[in-house]
Design a protein around this motif. Structure first.
Motif, mmCIF file in Angstrom:
data_model
loop_
_atom_site.group_PDB
_atom_site.id
_atom_site.type_symbol
_atom_site.label_atom_id
_atom_site.label_comp_id
_atom_site.label_asym_id
_atom_site.label_seq_id
_atom_site.Cartn_x
_atom_site.Cartn_y
_atom_site.Cartn_z
ATOM 1 N N GLU A 49 9.080 -6.722 -1.848
ATOM 2 C CA GLU A 49 8.645 -7.067 -3.203
ATOM 3 C C GLU A 49 9.777 -7.780 -3.909
ATOM 4 O O GLU A 49 10.920 -7.360 -3.846
ATOM 5 N N THR A 54 4.455 -11.776 -7.441
ATOM 6 C CA THR A 54 3.390 -10.944 -7.980
ATOM 7 C C THR A 54 2.492 -10.328 -6.920
ATOM 8 O O THR A 54 1.480 -9.751 -7.253
ATOM 9 N N LEU A 55 2.837 -10.442 -5.650
ATOM 10 C CA LEU A 55 1.980 -9.892 -4.609
ATOM 11 C C LEU A 55 2.803 -9.048 -3.657
ATOM 12 O O LEU A 55 3.777 -9.514 -3.083
ATOM 13 N N VAL A 57 2.838 -7.135 -0.209
ATOM 14 C CA VAL A 57 2.135 -7.144 1.069
ATOM 15 C C VAL A 57 2.805 -6.147 1.993
ATOM 16 O O VAL A 57 4.022 -6.183 2.164
ATOM 17 N N PHE A 68 -3.452 -5.649 -0.234
ATOM 18 C CA PHE A 68 -2.436 -6.228 -1.108
ATOM 19 C C PHE A 68 -2.445 -5.547 -2.470
ATOM 20 O O PHE A 68 -3.472 -5.050 -2.918
ATOM 21 N N GLN A 69 -1.305 -5.565 -3.124
ATOM 22 C CA GLN A 69 -1.232 -5.147 -4.517
ATOM 23 C C GLN A 69 -0.816 -6.376 -5.319
ATOM 24 O O GLN A 69 0.249 -6.945 -5.079
ATOM 25 N N ALA A 70 -1.655 -6.794 -6.247
ATOM 26 C CA ALA A 70 -1.353 -7.926 -7.118
ATOM 27 C C ALA A 70 -0.844 -7.389 -8.447
ATOM 28 O O ALA A 70 -1.527 -6.623 -9.114
ATOM 29 N N TRP A 72 0.269 -8.330 -12.115
ATOM 30 C CA TRP A 72 0.114 -9.386 -13.111
ATOM 31 C C TRP A 72 1.014 -9.108 -14.300
ATOM 32 O O TRP A 72 1.190 -7.967 -14.707
ATOM 33 N N PHE A 96 -7.768 -4.150 -2.130
ATOM 34 C CA PHE A 96 -6.725 -4.750 -2.954
ATOM 35 C C PHE A 96 -6.569 -3.918 -4.224
ATOM 36 O O PHE A 96 -7.521 -3.350 -4.735
#
Length: 176
Positions: A49, A54-55, A57, A68-70, A72, A96
């Motif tokens: 990270e 912003t993603l 993986v 995935f974790q997005a 924002w 997600f």
């Protein structure tokens, strides 16, 4: 998908002078942990990270890609994409996780609770060769995690180097 090994960028980060030694230590710590705790490759989970990225993986050493974790920018759920956004239904069905940077739960804690732990539990439940108390490895930077998950730290600025070394010299260590 045509996934390729990660190649780190070095514009903002510089490798430590002892990067080679640090990466060897991290690798041997991982190999020892796998052997001592009998941890299969599918329960070696690595994430990377970046603060400006912003993603998040995650993938297992056996090649599974976790949802995935997005993350924002913003302080409320209003900063997240609409539930009606194109592709949102499919993204949610695939697991997600969408969160905002100022989340009270904190984004890494959400990742662990909403993605990592369910993945580990699913792997254990689906593999009759694994005990209910099977351990897993979460291979990340500094962060306190859930009991039963062993934390192995990747040396600062060495994620790309660790990946290249692992691909070049695994030699069966990850095959269980």
């Amino acid at each position: 998908m045509s996934w390729t090994p990660r190649v780190g960028t070095c514009t903002a980060a510089h490798l430590p002078l002892d990067a080679e030694d640090l990466c060897k230590r991290a690798f041997f710590c991982l190999a020892y942990c796998m052997k001592w705790e009998n941890i299969p490759a599918k329960l070696i989970i690595n994430v990377d990270e970046k603060r400006a990225f912003t993603l998040l993986v995650g993938s297992s050493a056996s090649g599974d890609i976790l949802p995935f974790q997005a993350v924002w920018a913003g302080k409320t759920e209003k900063s997240l994409p609409s539930k009606d956004a194109p592709g949102m239904t499919e993204a949610l069905q695939r697991g997600f996780h969408f969160t905002f940077a100022a989340s009270e739960k904190k984004t890494m804690k959400e990742y662990i609770e909403d993605i990592l732990i369910p993945y580990v539990k699913d792997i254990i439940a689906s593999d009759p060769g694994l005990d209910d108390d099977q351990k897993a490895v979460f291979y990340i930077g500094v962060y306190p995690v859930h009991p039963g998950i062993i934390l192995i730290f990747v040396p600062a600025n060495c994620m790309g180097k660790v990946y290249r070394k692992r691909i070049q010299s695994v030699g069966g260590v990850f095959d269980k």
